[in-house]
Design an enzyme around this catalytic site. Structure first.
Site, PDB file in Angstrom:
ATOM      1  N   ASN A 103       0.832  -1.210   0.000  1.00 53.98           N
ATOM      2  CA  ASN A 103       0.000   0.000   0.000  1.00 53.98           C
ATOM      3  C   ASN A 103       0.861   1.252   0.000  1.00 53.98           C
ATOM      4  O   ASN A 103       1.941   1.281   0.588  1.00 53.98           O
ATOM      5  CB  ASN A 103      -0.921   0.004   1.222  1.00 53.98           C
ATOM      6  CG  ASN A 103      -1.861  -1.179   1.210  1.00 53.98           C
ATOM      7  OD1 ASN A 103      -2.009  -1.842   0.182  1.00 53.98           O
ATOM      8  ND2 ASN A 103      -2.490  -1.462   2.332  1.00 53.98           N
ATOM      9  N   VAL A 104       0.325   2.279  -0.639  1.00 54.13           N
ATOM     10  CA  VAL A 104       1.064   3.546  -0.717  1.00 54.13           C
ATOM     11  C   VAL A 104       0.376   4.613   0.140  1.00 54.13           C
ATOM     12  O   VAL A 104       0.741   5.775   0.095  1.00 54.13           O
ATOM     13  CB  VAL A 104       1.157   4.031  -2.195  1.00 54.13           C
ATOM     14  CG1 VAL A 104       1.932   3.042  -3.044  1.00 54.13           C
ATOM     15  CG2 VAL A 104      -0.236   4.285  -2.803  1.00 54.13           C
ATOM     16  N   ASP A 105      -0.644   4.189   0.936  1.00 53.46           N
ATOM     17  CA  ASP A 105      -1.489   5.174   1.606  1.00 53.46           C
ATOM     18  C   ASP A 105      -0.935   5.716   2.919  1.00 53.46           C
ATOM     19  O   ASP A 105      -1.460   6.697   3.469  1.00 53.46           O
ATOM     20  CB  ASP A 105      -2.912   4.605   1.817  1.00 53.46           C
ATOM     21  CG  ASP A 105      -2.933   3.298   2.610  1.00 53.46           C
ATOM     22  OD1 ASP A 105      -2.020   3.052   3.414  1.00 53.46           O
ATOM     23  OD2 ASP A 105      -3.885   2.502   2.417  1.00 53.46           O
ATOM     24  N   HIS A 120       5.842  -0.545  -2.726  1.00 54.89           N
ATOM     25  CA  HIS A 120       5.344   0.185  -3.906  1.00 54.89           C
ATOM     26  C   HIS A 120       5.400   1.694  -3.742  1.00 54.89           C
ATOM     27  O   HIS A 120       4.795   2.419  -4.515  1.00 54.89           O
ATOM     28  CB  HIS A 120       3.920  -0.272  -4.245  1.00 54.89           C
ATOM     29  CG  HIS A 120       3.854  -1.694  -4.711  1.00 54.89           C
ATOM     30  ND1 HIS A 120       2.671  -2.390  -4.846  1.00 54.89           N
ATOM     31  CD2 HIS A 120       4.837  -2.557  -5.082  1.00 54.89           C
ATOM     32  CE1 HIS A 120       2.935  -3.632  -5.275  1.00 54.89           C
ATOM     33  NE2 HIS A 120       4.230  -3.748  -5.411  1.00 54.89           N
ATOM     34  N   ALA A 238     -10.198  -7.828   7.670  1.00 51.08           N
ATOM     35  CA  ALA A 238      -8.994  -7.676   8.493  1.00 51.08           C
ATOM     36  C   ALA A 238      -9.282  -6.867   9.757  1.00 51.08           C
ATOM     37  O   ALA A 238      -8.704  -7.126  10.815  1.00 51.08           O
ATOM     38  CB  ALA A 238      -7.897  -7.001   7.668  1.00 51.08           C
TER      39      ALA A 238
HETATM   40  P1  OAD Z   1      -6.271  -5.846  -4.785  1.00 52.05           P
HETATM   41  O1  OAD Z   1      -7.334  -4.814  -4.989  1.00 52.05           O
HETATM   42  O2  OAD Z   1      -5.767  -6.575  -5.986  1.00 52.05           O
HETATM   43  O3  OAD Z   1      -6.776  -6.945  -3.759  1.00 52.05           O
HETATM   44  C1  OAD Z   1      -7.407  -6.594  -2.562  1.00 52.05           C
HETATM   45  C2  OAD Z   1      -7.628  -7.860  -1.765  1.00 52.05           C
HETATM   46  O4  OAD Z   1      -8.159  -7.483  -0.501  1.00 52.05           O
HETATM   47  C3  OAD Z   1      -8.618  -8.844  -2.383  1.00 52.05           C
HETATM   48  O5  OAD Z   1      -8.080 -10.158  -2.307  1.00 52.05           O
HETATM   49  C4  OAD Z   1      -9.865  -8.718  -1.500  1.00 52.05           C
HETATM   50  O6  OAD Z   1     -10.574  -9.954  -1.399  1.00 52.05           O
HETATM   51  C5  OAD Z   1      -9.241  -8.344  -0.174  1.00 52.05           C
HETATM   52  N1  OAD Z   1     -10.111  -7.583   0.746  1.00 52.05           N
HETATM   53  C6  OAD Z   1     -11.024  -6.627   0.434  1.00 52.05           C
HETATM   54  N2  OAD Z   1     -11.572  -6.118   1.544  1.00 52.05           N
HETATM   55  C7  OAD Z   1     -10.982  -6.758   2.593  1.00 52.05           C
HETATM   56  C8  OAD Z   1     -11.105  -6.668   4.002  1.00 52.05           C
HETATM   57  N3  OAD Z   1     -11.953  -5.815   4.579  1.00 52.05           N
HETATM   58  N4  OAD Z   1     -10.340  -7.473   4.765  1.00 52.05           N
HETATM   59  C9  OAD Z   1      -9.478  -8.357   4.196  1.00 52.05           C
HETATM   60  N5  OAD Z   1      -9.323  -8.490   2.872  1.00 52.05           N
HETATM   61  C10 OAD Z   1     -10.048  -7.705   2.076  1.00 52.05           C
HETATM   62  O7  OAD Z   1      -5.079  -5.109  -4.005  1.00 52.05           O
HETATM   63  P2  OAD Z   1      -3.553  -5.587  -3.825  1.00 52.05           P
HETATM   64  O8  OAD Z   1      -3.451  -7.045  -3.701  1.00 52.05           O
HETATM   65  O9  OAD Z   1      -3.005  -4.748  -2.730  1.00 52.05           O
HETATM   66  O10 OAD Z   1       0.276  -1.901  -7.267  1.00 52.05           O
HETATM   67  O11 OAD Z   1      -2.931  -5.127  -5.197  1.00 52.05           O
HETATM   68  C11 OAD Z   1      -1.551  -5.292  -5.386  1.00 52.05           C
HETATM   69  C12 OAD Z   1      -0.991  -4.174  -6.219  1.00 52.05           C
HETATM   70  O12 OAD Z   1      -1.728  -4.068  -7.440  1.00 52.05           O
HETATM   71  C13 OAD Z   1      -1.142  -2.786  -5.596  1.00 52.05           C
HETATM   72  O13 OAD Z   1      -0.117  -2.483  -4.702  1.00 52.05           O
HETATM   73  C14 OAD Z   1      -1.083  -1.888  -6.788  1.00 52.05           C
HETATM   74  C15 OAD Z   1      -1.999  -2.664  -7.710  1.00 52.05           C
HETATM   75  O14 OAD Z   1      -1.815  -2.437  -9.060  1.00 52.05           O
HETATM   76  C16 OAD Z   1       0.801  -0.821  -7.803  1.00 52.05           C
HETATM   77  O15 OAD Z   1       0.160   0.222  -7.938  1.00 52.05           O
HETATM   78  C17 OAD Z   1       2.217  -0.984  -8.194  1.00 52.05           C
END
Ligand code: OAD
Length: 249
Positions: A103-105, A120, A238
């Site tokens: 996360n970048v937040d 990232h 989470a």
């Molecule tokens: P995603 O949006 O791909 O995935 C989010 C995940 O969080 C999914 O598996 C959801 O099921 C899960 N989720 C949603 N709400 C939740 C909750 N309340 N509790 C637990 N899990 C929950 O996001 P990332 O995996 O972070 O990269 O994406 C990876 C990278 O892709 C990011 O860092 C970004 C993006 O492109 C860059 O910008 C380089």
């Protein structure tokens, strides 16, 4: 069932010499920060190729900055949730915790976590797009009301500034990848939280930890490609699961 699983994970965390955590956008979902791939995810509504690549920035830097300023506004209005807060307290209550985030937040920092690898980048920083080395912390800088029309910010060297985040097609900082990999190799317990596990190298870290004998625990609201690798799957938000683990420590 979930109660037994939570007890089991808490017991392993208590005795672990090292704990590694990998987080993704899902941990910030309950703070109101959009994820990338879920329903209403950013990549469902916006094109990554138009907004998050070096080519997009070269072609339309103003559009890219507008999008990042809009995301900064969303994130600026959000607060760390119970999941971020529980994780930050793990740093103090467990032996050694290393937090690797995609996360970048900056919400982990705002929750009080200190031992963080931001794979990232961070949306609150800008850096020189031409590589003079300048990095500028813009946290707390309030965007002007007409931010959408503000020109692209310039570095002291005269080149453009860009958001200090990793875009598609770019490499991650090798020192950070190395630190994340070392944390995965040395972990007794590896928590993988709120990530779709589709973006590498981050998505490869749980397998590294698993090969070295760590207990891999996935916390997510749905299945991911990592679910079959995980020793324990805790299905739920989470912000609910992490405080429930903390209560059992
Ligand atoms: P995603 O949006 O791909 O995935 C989010 C995940 O969080 C999914 O598996 C959801 O099921 C899960 N989720 C949603 N709400 C939740 C909750 N309340 N509790 C637990 N899990 C929950 O996001 P990332 O995996 O972070 O990269 O994406 C990876 C990278 O892709 C990011 O860092 C970004 C993006 O492109 C860059 O910008 C380089």
């Amino acid at each position: 069932m979930l109660d037994n699983q939570l007890d089991g994970v808490a017991a392993r965390l208590r005795t672990a010499r090292a704990v590694s955590v990998l987080t993704g956008a899902g941990i910030s979902a309950e703070s109101g920060v959009p994820t990338f791939r879920g329903k209403d995810g950013l990549w469902r509504n916006y094109s990554a190729t138009d907004l998050a690549t070096p080519e997009a920035f070269a072609r339309a830097p103003q559009l890219v900055w507008e999008w990042y300023r809009w995301r900064r506004r969303l994130i600026g209005q959000a607060s760390p949730n119970a999941g971020h807060l529980a994780l930050s307290r793990f740093e103090r209550s467990l032996t050694h915790v290393e937090l690797v985030t995609q996360n970048v937040d900056g919400l982990h920092q705002r929750a009080g976590s200190r031992n963080i690898v931001e794979l990232h980048g961070n949306i609150w920083r800008a850096r020189c797009a031409e590589g003079c080395g300048a990095v500028i912390d813009e946290a707390g800088v309030v965007p002007p009301a007409d931010a959408g029309r503000v020109a692209v910010p310039l570095c002291a060297c005269g080149a453009r500034l860009r958001p200090d985040v990793v875009w598609f097609g770019e490499s991650l900082d090798p020192a950070l990848v190395d630190r994340a990999a070392r944390a995965a190799r040395g972990a007794d317990v590896f928590l993988v939280i709120g990530t779709s596990a589709l973006v590498y190298p981050a998505a490869g870290l749980p397998s590294v930890a698993s090969r070295e004998g760590a207990l891999v625990v996935e916390i997510n609201i749905e299945d991911t490609p990592l679910t079959s690798l995980a020793d324990v799957t805790l299905r739920g938000p989470a912000a609910v699961i992490l405080p429930a683990i903390e209560a059992r420590l």
